[in-house]
Write a protein that holds these residues in place. Structure first.
Motif, PDB file in Angstrom:
ATOM      1  N   LEU A  93       0.921  -1.360  -0.002  1.00 43.08           N
ATOM      2  CA  LEU A  93       0.047   0.035  -0.037  1.00 43.08           C
ATOM      3  C   LEU A  93       0.867   1.278   0.063  1.00 43.08           C
ATOM      4  O   LEU A  93       1.641   1.330   1.015  1.00 43.08           O
ATOM      5  CB  LEU A  93      -0.912  -0.081   1.242  1.00 43.08           C
ATOM      6  CG  LEU A  93      -1.689  -1.203   1.367  1.00 43.08           C
ATOM      7  CD1 LEU A  93      -2.669  -1.134   2.663  1.00 43.08           C
ATOM      8  CD2 LEU A  93      -2.660  -1.261   0.235  1.00 43.08           C
TER       9      LEU A  93
ATOM     10  N   TRP B 131      -0.101  -1.306 -10.393  1.00 38.37           N
ATOM     11  CA  TRP B 131      -0.589  -0.602  -9.165  1.00 38.37           C
ATOM     12  C   TRP B 131      -2.401  -0.408  -9.263  1.00 38.37           C
ATOM     13  O   TRP B 131      -2.580   0.224 -10.651  1.00 38.37           O
ATOM     14  CB  TRP B 131       0.064   0.818  -8.811  1.00 38.37           C
ATOM     15  CG  TRP B 131       1.308   0.515  -8.628  1.00 38.37           C
ATOM     16  CD1 TRP B 131       2.342   0.681  -9.491  1.00 38.37           C
ATOM     17  CD2 TRP B 131       1.871   0.427  -7.319  1.00 38.37           C
ATOM     18  NE1 TRP B 131       3.615   0.338  -8.639  1.00 38.37           N
ATOM     19  CE2 TRP B 131       3.200   0.345  -7.543  1.00 38.37           C
ATOM     20  CE3 TRP B 131       1.204   0.438  -5.974  1.00 38.37           C
ATOM     21  CZ2 TRP B 131       4.139   0.088  -6.371  1.00 38.37           C
ATOM     22  CZ3 TRP B 131       2.124   0.285  -4.897  1.00 38.37           C
ATOM     23  CH2 TRP B 131       3.658   0.075  -4.836  1.00 38.37           C
TER      24      TRP B 131
ATOM     25  N   ASN C 206      -8.809  -1.373   1.047  1.00 43.58           N
ATOM     26  CA  ASN C 206      -9.666  -1.465  -0.109  1.00 43.58           C
ATOM     27  C   ASN C 206     -10.619  -0.299  -0.296  1.00 43.58           C
ATOM     28  O   ASN C 206     -10.831   0.281  -1.305  1.00 43.58           O
ATOM     29  CB  ASN C 206      -9.995  -2.813  -0.313  1.00 43.58           C
ATOM     30  CG  ASN C 206      -9.076  -3.772  -0.748  1.00 43.58           C
ATOM     31  OD1 ASN C 206      -8.501  -3.838  -1.831  1.00 43.58           O
ATOM     32  ND2 ASN C 206      -8.968  -4.821  -0.013  1.00 43.58           N
TER      33      ASN C 206
ATOM     34  N   ARG D  94      -2.419   0.474  -4.491  1.00 44.50           N
ATOM     35  CA  ARG D  94      -2.130  -1.023  -4.205  1.00 44.50           C
ATOM     36  C   ARG D  94      -1.538  -1.773  -5.269  1.00 44.50           C
ATOM     37  O   ARG D  94      -1.820  -1.750  -6.564  1.00 44.50           O
ATOM     38  CB  ARG D  94      -3.266  -1.399  -3.804  1.00 44.50           C
ATOM     39  CG  ARG D  94      -3.285  -2.901  -3.108  1.00 44.50           C
ATOM     40  CD  ARG D  94      -4.678  -3.600  -3.001  1.00 44.50           C
ATOM     41  NE  ARG D  94      -4.561  -4.744  -2.445  1.00 44.50           N
ATOM     42  CZ  ARG D  94      -4.769  -5.200  -1.074  1.00 44.50           C
ATOM     43  NH1 ARG D  94      -5.194  -4.250  -0.357  1.00 44.50           N
ATOM     44  NH2 ARG D  94      -4.655  -6.364  -0.822  1.00 44.50           N
TER      45      ARG D  94
END
Length: 344
Positions: free
Chosen positions: A167, A192, A239, A184
């Protein structure tokens, strides 16, 4: 050019701080570069290498935004910092060159060392770049531009989850709005995914750092224009993120950094002053605070306590021996390095 002998010039202090129930002691502190090969420098970053050495990078040149600004790197080997070496620049071709900005060092669990940085005329128009090393920074890959819309970590280090996902705390600046986000990667930094943070919120935030709690909750702590460090939380490994809310920590529109300690507590380094009429006001004091829950913070160390001068853009890491290592801009002329012990 000479370099500073760490154990010779570092001021040693073994007196515990009296204003905290959990005392941390400054055991080393000193400037990193003697006879700097630049007029100004800023935005340092730290990483603990597998060798046990500490590596640092920063940008430096005539002044922030000057086309001659490059990324410098130095390593603490036993008792001394190595001579700074320029490791990245903003040269596009023989006739076009841009300044570099905000390097971030990060070593992922597999051992690959990343150097993220930005290139461009200003923070509104810059783009993300990355180099990698498989030998602890002895040599670096060719620079690679990150995909459109991906900037890399803007100021503070990425966070790697137990499953290996990385992250990267990032943000964007425009003339009208600042917004934080997370990038991420599930494939070791090859690709990413952009994850927004509170796009509907009213706060202007940039430069997040990521911390983690025992229950799995993640939290970002962000610089803001609203006078306080702002926070957002994630319950699903980054997320999705909650709405931004203020913490109790004052923020004079200045960078912070944070780390999750081995004892499960959280630590942040920040400027504890209110914003002033000029951009540098509020950056003459620098403190370290700890928290068990990410909501209530207690100061545990004073790094700088001036009324003038700029001590800003800190970086913070903890090594396996539980020592905390910090670096920060020292009046734009040098980088200061500090080691803390204690906090049992």
């Amino acid at each position: 050019m000479k370099f500073i002998l760490a154990f010779t010039v570092f001021c040693l202090s073994c007196s515990p701080l009296t204003f905290s129930q959990t005392a941390w002691t400054i055991v080393k502190q000193g400037l990193v570069v003697a006879d700097p090969p630049f007029s100004q420098c800023h935005a340092s970053t730290l990483v603990a290498l597998r060798s046990g050495e500490i590596m640092m990078a920063w940008f430096g040149g005539a002044h922030e935004g000057s086309n001659d600004v490059v990324i410098w790197c130095s390593t603490l080997k036993k008792k001394s910092w190595t001579k700074p070496v320029a490791v990245a620049d903003g040269i596009v071709n023989d006739s076009l060159r841009f300044p570099t900005w905000n390097p971030v060092l990060f070593q992922e669990k597999g051992g690959v060392l990343f150097l993220f940085y930005k290139v461009g005329p200003n923070p509104r128009q810059w783009w993300g770049m990355v180099k990698t090393s498989t030998n602890g920074g002895k040599s670096w890959s060719a620079p690679r531009r990150l995909p459109p819309g991906i900037l890399g970590p803007i100021k503070n280090k990425p966070f790697q989850l137990p499953d290996g996902a990385i992250l990267s705390p990032s943000s964007t600046e425009t003339d009208t709005r600042w917004r934080a986000h997370v990038e991420r990667s599930s494939d070791g930094g090859r690709t990413w995914t952009y994850i927004p943070i509170d796009t509907a919120g009213k706060f202007d935030v940039i430069q997040p750092s990521i911390i983690k709690f025992a229950d799995g909750r993640l939290q970002v702590l962000c610089r803001s224009k609203q006078g306080f460090v702002m926070q957002s939380s994630s319950l699903d490994n980054g997320n999705t993120w909650s709405a931004l809310t203020p913490t109790s920590l004052i923020n004079p529109n200045a960078g912070t950094d944070a780390v999750t300690l081995t004892n499960g507590h959280q630590m942040i380094v920040y400027n504890p002053d209110v914003p002033g009429k000029d951009w540098w006001n509020g950056r003459s004091k620098l403190r370290v605070a700890v928290s068990k829950d990410g909501a209530t913070w207690t100061d545990v160390a004073v790094l700088e306590d001036g009324t003038t001068g700029e001590y800003s853009y800190p970086a913070i890491i903890q090594t396996h021996d539980a020592k905390v290592h910090l670096s920060y801009t020292f009046n734009r002329k040098n980088i200061k390095y500090v080691v803390l012990e204690g906090g049992k």
